[in-house]
Design a protein around this motif. Sequence first.
Motif, PDB file in Angstrom:
ATOM      1  N   LYS A   1      -0.523  -3.719  -6.198  1.00  0.00           N
ATOM      2  CA  LYS A   1      -0.355  -2.758  -5.109  1.00  0.00           C
ATOM      3  C   LYS A   1      -1.550  -1.822  -5.050  1.00  0.00           C
ATOM      4  O   LYS A   1      -2.187  -1.542  -6.066  1.00  0.00           O
ATOM      5  N   ARG A   2      -1.822  -1.343  -3.844  1.00  0.00           N
ATOM      6  CA  ARG A   2      -2.981  -0.484  -3.648  1.00  0.00           C
ATOM      7  C   ARG A   2      -2.541   0.949  -3.380  1.00  0.00           C
ATOM      8  O   ARG A   2      -1.767   1.194  -2.444  1.00  0.00           O
TER       9      ARG A   2
ATOM     10  N   ARG B   1       0.839  -1.199   0.000  1.00  0.00           N
ATOM     11  CA  ARG B   1       0.000   0.000   0.000  1.00  0.00           C
ATOM     12  C   ARG B   1       0.871   1.245   0.000  1.00  0.00           C
ATOM     13  O   ARG B   1       1.950   1.264   0.605  1.00  0.00           O
TER      14      ARG B   1
ATOM     15  N   LYS C   1      -3.223  -1.692  -9.041  1.00  0.00           N
ATOM     16  CA  LYS C   1      -3.683  -2.956  -8.471  1.00  0.00           C
ATOM     17  C   LYS C   1      -3.584  -4.096  -9.477  1.00  0.00           C
ATOM     18  O   LYS C   1      -3.125  -5.198  -9.144  1.00  0.00           O
TER      19      LYS C   1
ATOM     20  N   LYS D   1      -5.270   4.105  -9.854  1.00  0.00           N
ATOM     21  CA  LYS D   1      -5.374   3.147  -8.747  1.00  0.00           C
ATOM     22  C   LYS D   1      -5.653   1.737  -9.285  1.00  0.00           C
ATOM     23  O   LYS D   1      -5.066   0.748  -8.825  1.00  0.00           O
TER      24      LYS D   1
ATOM     25  N   ASP E   1      -3.736   4.092  -1.890  1.00  0.00           N
ATOM     26  CA  ASP E   1      -4.838   4.539  -1.034  1.00  0.00           C
ATOM     27  C   ASP E   1      -5.388   5.893  -1.475  1.00  0.00           C
ATOM     28  O   ASP E   1      -6.579   6.163  -1.313  1.00  0.00           O
TER      29      ASP E   1
END
Length: 287
Positions: free
Chosen positions: A273-274, A242, A268, A264, A276
């Motif tokens: 991966k994120r 993250r 992902k 985003k 936020d």
Amino acid sequence: MSSSVTLSIVTNSLIAASKGFGWSVTGSPTRFAETIHSLADVGNQVLLKVGEVRGRAGPDRVHPFGRGQEKFFWALVSAVSVFFIGCGINVYHGIESLLHPVATQPFTPLVIGLLLFALALESWTFAVAFRYIGSVAGPTENRSNVTVLAVLLEDGVALFGILLTLLVAAISMLRGPQSVLDAGVAIGVGLLLGAMAAFLAGINRRLLIDSSDVELDRATEGWLRERSIAASVRSLVLDDDRAVVFVRAGHEIADSFGLGQALKAHAKDALGKRADAVYWKFRAGRA
């Protein structure tokens, strides 16, 4: 990830018990070093588990992006304990055995069997951690995955230590107890633990002082470039997978929110991966 750490706690507890029995039978400095090594591994992996559990806490008023970085703190505590317990005690005991050698008992078939049992368990936990890391290049490419990286390195050093102990056992059975070699191996295992601890401490120190995910930054810049947007990207690591992304673009973008949502999704899907949040800054002064 959770299963890797839990598995290591269980298997290292069994291994520590088997090594401790072997040391009580032989009095070997190498067996003592390996027993301390496994006990230290159990304690360290409990600390990693604490960080893993506490790091799952979601966002609140004080921690708006959650507490994922707490994992890095507990991994740092684990690395420091490896250095002082695993490295310090083993090196001290090895030097003491060199300066004041005592008679040791030869390795019996039972002790050899316990060593092979420990080797099998360590190989299993190493294989599980390696599968989580993903590849041979994983230890360098996934350094923010500190929990599994620590388990992988600890199990790797443990495997090497067991192989050295088996070498000492073979020589002992052929030529009788070798106190100098025995003590030398104990010192070597201690120094290897110290080097591993320093490496892990360095990684966690970097992650605790606002580190950027370079892979994510480069991938995002490339993704924006494909859309004719010249921008520099810097991220802030929040957890293993993250981050918060900051984009400095050369011109204003009409639908920056929509583009951020697409970014985003790309992070992902392409990197696992994120992101936020995505924050934009434009040279014209609008943010």
